[in-house]
Design a protein around this motif. Structure first.
Motif, PDB file in Angstrom:
ATOM      1  N   GLU A  21      -3.397   4.658   8.630  1.00 14.41           N
ATOM      2  CA  GLU A  21      -4.808   5.050   8.630  1.00 14.41           C
ATOM      3  C   GLU A  21      -5.587   4.117   7.697  1.00 14.41           C
ATOM      4  OE1 GLU A  21      -6.005   9.123   8.148  1.00 14.41           O
ATOM      5  OE2 GLU A  21      -3.997   9.809   8.638  1.00 14.41           O
ATOM      6  N   PRO A  22      -6.907   4.055   7.854  1.00 16.68           N
ATOM      7  CA  PRO A  22      -7.712   3.282   6.893  1.00 16.68           C
ATOM      8  C   PRO A  22      -7.566   3.877   5.490  1.00 16.68           C
ATOM      9  CG  PRO A  22      -9.010   3.860   8.828  1.00 16.68           C
ATOM     10  CD  PRO A  22      -7.718   4.619   8.931  1.00 16.68           C
ATOM     11  N   PRO A  23      -7.819   3.087   4.455  1.00 12.90           N
ATOM     12  CA  PRO A  23      -7.685   3.595   3.082  1.00 12.90           C
ATOM     13  C   PRO A  23      -8.530   4.846   2.858  1.00 12.90           C
ATOM     14  CG  PRO A  23      -7.954   1.228   3.044  1.00 12.90           C
ATOM     15  CD  PRO A  23      -8.193   1.661   4.459  1.00 12.90           C
ATOM     16  N   HIS A  24      -7.897   5.839   2.243  1.00 10.87           N
ATOM     17  CA  HIS A  24      -8.571   7.095   1.937  1.00 10.87           C
ATOM     18  C   HIS A  24      -7.859   7.773   0.781  1.00 10.87           C
ATOM     19  CE1 HIS A  24      -5.368   8.183   4.775  1.00 10.87           C
ATOM     20  NE2 HIS A  24      -5.321   9.340   4.102  1.00 10.87           N
ATOM     21  N   LEU A  69      -8.331   2.101  -4.184  1.00 14.25           N
ATOM     22  CA  LEU A  69      -8.030   1.003  -3.255  1.00 14.25           C
ATOM     23  C   LEU A  69      -6.887   0.140  -3.762  1.00 14.25           C
ATOM     24  CD1 LEU A  69     -11.600  -0.080  -2.151  1.00 14.25           C
ATOM     25  CD2 LEU A  69      -9.800   0.847  -0.674  1.00 14.25           C
ATOM     26  N   GLU A  70      -6.895  -0.135  -5.049  1.00 15.51           N
ATOM     27  CA  GLU A  70      -5.819  -0.937  -5.639  1.00 15.51           C
ATOM     28  C   GLU A  70      -4.464  -0.255  -5.453  1.00 15.51           C
ATOM     29  OE1 GLU A  70      -4.643  -1.663 -10.165  1.00 15.51           O
ATOM     30  OE2 GLU A  70      -6.547  -2.615  -9.615  1.00 15.51           O
ATOM     31  N   ARG A  71      -4.406   1.020  -5.770  1.00 13.21           N
ATOM     32  CA  ARG A  71      -3.142   1.763  -5.629  1.00 13.21           C
ATOM     33  C   ARG A  71      -2.728   1.892  -4.173  1.00 13.21           C
ATOM     34  NH1 ARG A  71      -2.337   4.341 -10.633  1.00 13.21           N
ATOM     35  NH2 ARG A  71      -2.799   2.656 -12.075  1.00 13.21           N
ATOM     36  N   PHE A  76       1.086   0.567   0.021  1.00 16.67           N
ATOM     37  CA  PHE A  76       1.341   0.343   1.448  1.00 16.67           C
ATOM     38  C   PHE A  76       1.603  -1.116   1.807  1.00 16.67           C
ATOM     39  CE2 PHE A  76      -0.815   4.502   1.599  1.00 16.67           C
ATOM     40  CZ  PHE A  76       0.212   5.209   2.221  1.00 16.67           C
ATOM     41  N   SER A  77       1.519  -2.027   0.850  1.00 15.92           N
ATOM     42  CA  SER A  77       1.840  -3.411   1.157  1.00 15.92           C
ATOM     43  C   SER A  77       3.336  -3.680   1.064  1.00 15.92           C
ATOM     44  CB  SER A  77       1.096  -4.367   0.226  1.00 15.92           C
ATOM     45  OG  SER A  77       1.568  -4.220  -1.103  1.00 15.92           O
TER      46      SER A  77
END
Length: 78
Positions: A21-24, A69-71, A76-77
């Protein structure tokens, strides 16, 4: 489900299987829950929070958006 931030009784977290999913970010306080998209900050869903709480939550998400966003990207990377 990694917890990213605990503040003012709110727990901000995401689920470990949500990388598609998109970042949330999810937030809970007792039995109340909400989900905010991060790009841009927008409410995705909410259950149990009152309108004045939602205003405060949105401000907390905006204030901590870069951390979230950083976390998200770190987690997920991998």
């Amino acid at each position: 489900m990694p917890t990213i931030l605990l503040t003012q009784g709110f727990r901000f977290f995401f689920f470990s299987m949500e990388g598609n999913e998109p970042p949330h970010i999810h937030v809970e306080h007792g039995d109340k829950v909400a989900k905010y998209w991060l790009n841009p900050v927008e409410l995705a869903s909410s259950e149990g929070f009152r309108s004045h709480e939602m205003k405060r939550l949105r401000m907390l998400v905006i204030e901590n958006r870069e951390l979230f966003l950083e976390r998200w990207n770190e987690y997920f990377s991998n």
